[in-house]
Design a protein around this motif. Structure first.
Motif, PDB file in Angstrom:
ATOM      1  N   SER A  76     -45.519 -36.976   9.259  1.00  0.00           N
ATOM      2  CA  SER A  76     -45.559 -37.219   7.810  1.00  0.00           C
ATOM      3  C   SER A  76     -45.006 -36.049   6.998  1.00  0.00           C
ATOM      4  O   SER A  76     -44.798 -36.198   5.789  1.00  0.00           O
ATOM      5  CB  SER A  76     -46.977 -37.563   7.354  1.00  0.00           C
ATOM      6  OG  SER A  76     -47.837 -36.465   7.520  1.00  0.00           O
ATOM      7  N   TYR A  77     -44.774 -34.909   7.643  1.00  0.00           N
ATOM      8  CA  TYR A  77     -44.202 -33.773   6.920  1.00  0.00           C
ATOM      9  C   TYR A  77     -43.117 -33.033   7.709  1.00  0.00           C
ATOM     10  O   TYR A  77     -42.441 -32.169   7.165  1.00  0.00           O
ATOM     11  CB  TYR A  77     -45.285 -32.776   6.488  1.00  0.00           C
ATOM     12  CG  TYR A  77     -46.159 -32.281   7.605  1.00  0.00           C
ATOM     13  CD1 TYR A  77     -45.770 -31.216   8.398  1.00  0.00           C
ATOM     14  CD2 TYR A  77     -47.384 -32.891   7.877  1.00  0.00           C
ATOM     15  CE1 TYR A  77     -46.570 -30.775   9.439  1.00  0.00           C
ATOM     16  CE2 TYR A  77     -48.189 -32.449   8.904  1.00  0.00           C
ATOM     17  CZ  TYR A  77     -47.778 -31.397   9.686  1.00  0.00           C
ATOM     18  OH  TYR A  77     -48.568 -30.963  10.708  1.00  0.00           O
ATOM     19  N   SER A  78     -42.906 -33.372   8.964  1.00  0.00           N
ATOM     20  CA  SER A  78     -41.943 -32.637   9.799  1.00  0.00           C
ATOM     21  C   SER A  78     -40.506 -32.768   9.303  1.00  0.00           C
ATOM     22  O   SER A  78     -39.667 -31.923   9.621  1.00  0.00           O
ATOM     23  CB  SER A  78     -42.047 -33.072  11.255  1.00  0.00           C
ATOM     24  OG  SER A  78     -41.733 -34.439  11.391  1.00  0.00           O
ATOM     25  N   PHE A  79     -40.217 -33.793   8.500  1.00  0.00           N
ATOM     26  CA  PHE A  79     -38.869 -33.945   7.936  1.00  0.00           C
ATOM     27  C   PHE A  79     -38.476 -32.739   7.089  1.00  0.00           C
ATOM     28  O   PHE A  79     -37.298 -32.479   6.869  1.00  0.00           O
ATOM     29  CB  PHE A  79     -38.756 -35.238   7.121  1.00  0.00           C
ATOM     30  CG  PHE A  79     -39.684 -35.311   5.944  1.00  0.00           C
ATOM     31  CD1 PHE A  79     -39.294 -34.825   4.708  1.00  0.00           C
ATOM     32  CD2 PHE A  79     -40.947 -35.875   6.072  1.00  0.00           C
ATOM     33  CE1 PHE A  79     -40.152 -34.896   3.619  1.00  0.00           C
ATOM     34  CE2 PHE A  79     -41.812 -35.952   4.987  1.00  0.00           C
ATOM     35  CZ  PHE A  79     -41.412 -35.459   3.750  1.00  0.00           C
ATOM     36  N   MET A  80     -39.469 -31.994   6.627  1.00  0.00           N
ATOM     37  CA  MET A  80     -39.192 -30.815   5.804  1.00  0.00           C
ATOM     38  C   MET A  80     -38.462 -29.721   6.581  1.00  0.00           C
ATOM     39  O   MET A  80     -37.849 -28.844   5.981  1.00  0.00           O
ATOM     40  CB  MET A  80     -40.484 -30.269   5.203  1.00  0.00           C
ATOM     41  CG  MET A  80     -41.129 -31.191   4.178  1.00  0.00           C
ATOM     42  SD  MET A  80     -40.127 -31.425   2.708  1.00  0.00           S
ATOM     43  CE  MET A  80     -40.304 -29.827   1.912  1.00  0.00           C
ATOM     44  N   LYS A  81     -38.504 -29.785   7.904  1.00  0.00           N
ATOM     45  CA  LYS A  81     -37.766 -28.809   8.725  1.00  0.00           C
ATOM     46  C   LYS A  81     -36.280 -28.832   8.400  1.00  0.00           C
ATOM     47  O   LYS A  81     -35.605 -27.819   8.516  1.00  0.00           O
ATOM     48  CB  LYS A  81     -37.963 -29.091  10.214  1.00  0.00           C
ATOM     49  CG  LYS A  81     -39.311 -28.731  10.739  1.00  0.00           C
ATOM     50  CD  LYS A  81     -39.378 -29.034  12.226  1.00  0.00           C
ATOM     51  CE  LYS A  81     -40.748 -28.762  12.783  1.00  0.00           C
ATOM     52  NZ  LYS A  81     -40.837 -29.088  14.215  1.00  0.00           N
ATOM     53  N   ASP A  82     -35.789 -30.006   7.977  1.00  0.00           N
ATOM     54  CA  ASP A  82     -34.371 -30.134   7.642  1.00  0.00           C
ATOM     55  C   ASP A  82     -33.970 -29.229   6.483  1.00  0.00           C
ATOM     56  O   ASP A  82     -32.792 -28.931   6.314  1.00  0.00           O
ATOM     57  CB  ASP A  82     -34.040 -31.580   7.257  1.00  0.00           C
ATOM     58  CG  ASP A  82     -34.189 -32.551   8.402  1.00  0.00           C
ATOM     59  OD1 ASP A  82     -34.269 -32.111   9.572  1.00  0.00           O
ATOM     60  OD2 ASP A  82     -34.224 -33.770   8.126  1.00  0.00           O
ATOM     61  N   LEU A  83     -34.926 -28.819   5.677  1.00  0.00           N
ATOM     62  CA  LEU A  83     -34.632 -28.006   4.496  1.00  0.00           C
ATOM     63  C   LEU A  83     -34.685 -26.507   4.751  1.00  0.00           C
ATOM     64  O   LEU A  83     -34.362 -25.724   3.858  1.00  0.00           O
ATOM     65  CB  LEU A  83     -35.618 -28.353   3.368  1.00  0.00           C
ATOM     66  CG  LEU A  83     -35.592 -29.788   2.869  1.00  0.00           C
ATOM     67  CD1 LEU A  83     -36.665 -29.985   1.801  1.00  0.00           C
ATOM     68  CD2 LEU A  83     -34.228 -30.173   2.336  1.00  0.00           C
ATOM     69  N   ILE A  84     -35.082 -26.112   5.955  1.00  0.00           N
ATOM     70  CA  ILE A  84     -35.194 -24.673   6.244  1.00  0.00           C
ATOM     71  C   ILE A  84     -33.800 -24.071   6.305  1.00  0.00           C
ATOM     72  O   ILE A  84     -32.924 -24.540   7.009  1.00  0.00           O
ATOM     73  CB  ILE A  84     -35.948 -24.420   7.566  1.00  0.00           C
ATOM     74  CG1 ILE A  84     -37.379 -24.935   7.463  1.00  0.00           C
ATOM     75  CG2 ILE A  84     -35.921 -22.933   7.916  1.00  0.00           C
ATOM     76  CD1 ILE A  84     -38.154 -24.868   8.774  1.00  0.00           C
ATOM     77  N   ARG A  85     -33.630 -23.021   5.542  1.00  0.00           N
ATOM     78  CA  ARG A  85     -32.343 -22.335   5.559  1.00  0.00           C
ATOM     79  C   ARG A  85     -32.499 -20.972   6.204  1.00  0.00           C
ATOM     80  O   ARG A  85     -33.601 -20.455   6.355  1.00  0.00           O
ATOM     81  CB  ARG A  85     -31.789 -22.193   4.152  1.00  0.00           C
ATOM     82  CG  ARG A  85     -32.598 -21.274   3.264  1.00  0.00           C
ATOM     83  CD  ARG A  85     -31.886 -21.048   1.967  1.00  0.00           C
ATOM     84  NE  ARG A  85     -32.827 -20.618   0.951  1.00  0.00           N
ATOM     85  CZ  ARG A  85     -32.504 -20.443  -0.301  1.00  0.00           C
ATOM     86  NH1 ARG A  85     -31.284 -20.661  -0.699  1.00  0.00           N
ATOM     87  NH2 ARG A  85     -33.402 -20.047  -1.173  1.00  0.00           N
ATOM     88  N   ASP A  86     -31.394 -20.392   6.518  1.00  0.00           N
ATOM     89  CA  ASP A  86     -31.368 -19.064   7.109  1.00  0.00           C
ATOM     90  C   ASP A  86     -31.977 -18.082   6.116  1.00  0.00           C
ATOM     91  O   ASP A  86     -31.554 -18.006   4.960  1.00  0.00           O
ATOM     92  CB  ASP A  86     -29.923 -18.686   7.416  1.00  0.00           C
ATOM     93  CG  ASP A  86     -29.783 -17.337   8.075  1.00  0.00           C
ATOM     94  OD1 ASP A  86     -30.775 -16.586   8.172  1.00  0.00           O
ATOM     95  OD2 ASP A  86     -28.656 -17.022   8.504  1.00  0.00           O
ATOM     96  N   GLU A  87     -32.997 -17.350   6.557  1.00  0.00           N
ATOM     97  CA  GLU A  87     -33.697 -16.425   5.658  1.00  0.00           C
ATOM     98  C   GLU A  87     -32.782 -15.377   5.043  1.00  0.00           C
ATOM     99  O   GLU A  87     -33.077 -14.847   3.983  1.00  0.00           O
ATOM    100  CB  GLU A  87     -34.855 -15.753   6.391  1.00  0.00           C
ATOM    101  CG  GLU A  87     -35.973 -16.714   6.690  1.00  0.00           C
ATOM    102  CD  GLU A  87     -37.167 -16.038   7.314  1.00  0.00           C
ATOM    103  OE1 GLU A  87     -37.361 -14.831   7.091  1.00  0.00           O
ATOM    104  OE2 GLU A  87     -37.905 -16.728   8.015  1.00  0.00           O
TER     105      GLU A  87
END
Length: 107
Positions: A76-87
């Motif tokens: 229900s929230y793992s789709f947010m991984k797609d938004l992780i950008r290079d720090e």
């Protein structure tokens, strides 16, 4: 319950800093005021995803912890991984502010 309210308020504040639209933030706050914690959480993360608002891995970890504390399935929230950008692409001023807020989420 008070701890969950505080964590969700911090989530909303981080979303505000990252640029989530005021209308979506207001909707999330309204859900929170009416003890609709799941709808509050879902509104924030879904709208951040819809608007492609980039996050860092620490913010994703906070989302994950909130989801776990609410007994939500990871799907229900793992789709947010797609938004992780290079720090390395996060502006320092934004990263410093987020670090302070995220540290408060973990407490």
């Amino acid at each position: 319950m008070k701890a969950l309210v505080n964590v969700l308020l911090r989530l909303i504040e981080i979303a505000r800093i990252l640029g989530l639209d005021n209308r979506d933030l207001k909707n999330a706050e309204d859900f929170l005021m009416h003890n609709e914690f799941g709808l509050c959480f879902d509104t924030v993360i879904t709208q951040m995803y819809e608007y492609d608002i980039e996050i860092d891995s620490e913010f994703y970890e906070s989302i994950s912890k909130i989801g776990e504390s609410m007994d939500l399935k990871q799907e229900s929230y793992s789709f947010m991984k797609d938004l992780i950008r290079d720090e390395s692409n996060i502006p320092k001023s934004l990263k410093d502010e987020l670090t302070k807020i995220i540290a408060g989420l973990i407490e």
